[in-house]
Design a protein around this motif. Sequence first.
Motif, short mmCIF file in Angstrom:
data_model
loop_
_atom_site.label_atom_id
_atom_site.label_comp_id
_atom_site.label_asym_id
_atom_site.label_seq_id
_atom_site.Cartn_x
_atom_site.Cartn_y
_atom_site.Cartn_z
N TYR A 91 66.04 -10.95 181.89
CA TYR A 91 66.75 -9.73 181.50
C TYR A 91 67.97 -9.50 182.39
CZ TYR A 91 67.75 -4.82 180.64
OH TYR A 91 68.38 -3.64 180.35
N LEU A 92 67.76 -9.58 183.69
CA LEU A 92 68.85 -9.30 184.63
C LEU A 92 69.94 -10.37 184.62
CD1 LEU A 92 66.80 -7.96 187.66
CD2 LEU A 92 68.10 -6.64 185.98
N SER A 93 69.61 -11.60 184.25
CA SER A 93 70.61 -12.66 184.24
C SER A 93 71.29 -12.82 182.89
CB SER A 93 69.97 -13.99 184.66
OG SER A 93 68.98 -14.37 183.73
N ASP A 94 70.93 -11.99 181.92
CA ASP A 94 71.52 -12.06 180.58
C ASP A 94 72.93 -11.46 180.61
OD1 ASP A 94 72.24 -11.95 177.91
OD2 ASP A 94 70.33 -11.12 177.25
N GLU A 95 73.94 -12.30 180.49
CA GLU A 95 75.32 -11.84 180.56
C GLU A 95 75.79 -11.19 179.27
OE1 GLU A 95 77.93 -14.83 182.07
OE2 GLU A 95 76.65 -15.21 183.80
N THR A 96 74.97 -11.23 178.22
CA THR A 96 75.36 -10.62 176.95
C THR A 96 74.95 -9.15 176.88
OG1 THR A 96 73.28 -11.22 175.84
CG2 THR A 96 75.09 -12.81 175.76
N LEU A 97 74.27 -8.65 177.91
CA LEU A 97 73.85 -7.25 177.91
C LEU A 97 75.08 -6.33 177.86
CD1 LEU A 97 70.98 -7.31 180.53
CD2 LEU A 97 70.77 -7.11 178.05
N ASP A 98 74.94 -5.26 177.14
CA ASP A 98 76.03 -4.29 176.99
C ASP A 98 76.19 -3.51 178.29
OD1 ASP A 98 77.88 -2.46 176.17
OD2 ASP A 98 76.75 -1.74 174.46
N SER A 99 77.36 -3.53 178.86
CA SER A 99 77.60 -2.80 180.11
C SER A 99 78.37 -1.51 179.88
CB SER A 99 78.34 -3.69 181.11
OG SER A 99 79.60 -4.05 180.59
N GLU A 100 78.31 -0.99 178.67
CA GLU A 100 78.97 0.27 178.35
C GLU A 100 78.42 1.38 179.25
OE1 GLU A 100 79.02 3.48 174.69
OE2 GLU A 100 78.36 1.45 174.30
N PRO A 101 79.29 2.10 179.96
CA PRO A 101 78.80 3.13 180.88
C PRO A 101 78.22 4.34 180.15
CG PRO A 101 81.19 3.16 180.83
CD PRO A 101 80.75 1.99 179.98
N ILE A 102 77.13 4.85 180.68
CA ILE A 102 76.57 6.13 180.22
C ILE A 102 77.04 7.22 181.17
CG2 ILE A 102 74.44 7.44 179.91
CD1 ILE A 102 73.08 4.82 179.10
N ILE A 103 76.94 6.92 182.46
CA ILE A 103 77.47 7.80 183.51
C ILE A 103 78.38 6.93 184.36
CG2 ILE A 103 76.94 9.25 185.48
CD1 ILE A 103 74.26 9.88 184.23
N ASP A 104 79.69 7.24 184.33
CA ASP A 104 80.68 6.41 185.03
C ASP A 104 80.31 6.21 186.50
OD1 ASP A 104 82.47 5.68 183.05
OD2 ASP A 104 83.67 7.50 183.26
N GLY A 105 80.24 4.94 186.91
CA GLY A 105 79.98 4.59 188.29
C GLY A 105 78.53 4.71 188.72
N LEU A 106 77.63 5.03 187.78
CA LEU A 106 76.24 5.24 188.16
C LEU A 106 75.23 4.54 187.25
CD1 LEU A 106 74.52 6.83 190.23
CD2 LEU A 106 74.42 8.68 188.57
N LEU A 107 75.44 4.58 185.93
CA LEU A 107 74.45 4.05 185.00
C LEU A 107 75.13 3.50 183.76
CD1 LEU A 107 71.41 3.80 184.21
CD2 LEU A 107 71.63 6.07 183.19
N SER A 108 74.78 2.26 183.39
CA SER A 108 75.31 1.64 182.18
C SER A 108 74.20 1.50 181.14
CB SER A 108 75.89 0.26 182.49
OG SER A 108 77.01 0.39 183.30
N LYS A 109 74.60 1.25 179.92
CA LYS A 109 73.67 1.17 178.79
C LYS A 109 72.60 0.11 178.98
CE LYS A 109 73.72 0.80 173.78
NZ LYS A 109 74.58 0.63 172.60
N SER A 110 72.91 -1.00 179.59
CA SER A 110 71.95 -2.09 179.74
C SER A 110 71.07 -1.94 180.98
CB SER A 110 72.66 -3.43 179.79
OG SER A 110 73.53 -3.47 180.90
N GLU A 111 71.23 -0.86 181.73
CA GLU A 111 70.46 -0.66 182.95
C GLU A 111 69.32 0.32 182.72
OE1 GLU A 111 74.09 -1.29 186.11
OE2 GLU A 111 73.62 0.74 185.47
N PHE A 112 68.40 0.34 183.68
CA PHE A 112 67.31 1.31 183.63
C PHE A 112 67.19 1.96 185.00
CE2 PHE A 112 65.55 -2.80 184.65
CZ PHE A 112 64.71 -2.55 185.72
N VAL A 113 66.47 3.08 185.05
CA VAL A 113 66.32 3.84 186.29
C VAL A 113 64.86 3.89 186.67
CG1 VAL A 113 66.59 6.11 187.36
CG2 VAL A 113 68.33 5.27 185.78
N LEU A 114 64.57 3.64 187.93
CA LEU A 114 63.22 3.80 188.47
C LEU A 114 63.32 4.73 189.66
CD1 LEU A 114 60.22 2.97 188.74
CD2 LEU A 114 61.00 1.11 190.21
N LEU A 115 62.66 5.86 189.57
CA LEU A 115 62.63 6.82 190.68
C LEU A 115 61.31 6.66 191.41
CD1 LEU A 115 64.01 9.99 188.89
CD2 LEU A 115 65.25 8.40 190.35
#
Length: 82
Positions: A10-34
Amino acid sequence: MIYARGLHDYLSDETLDSEPIIDGLLSKSEFVLLSATGKTGKSLLASNLALSIASGIPFLGFDVTQRRKVLILQAEIAKSIY
């Protein structure tokens, strides 16, 4: 069809969409773990993050690029609390 893949794939997939959801913090292809010890505000932080994304208001000074639907899965709070 169900497709499963490992975190490395998953992390090495260069086709993942990097469209930002929150500029400078979170992109569409990322996830958050608190993760932190109890009673430190994780749920409050997650709720505020979700509210910002759903409403389009800035989160901790970071701009939300566009409003989006949000789903919160809370698995650690007992039913008696809500």
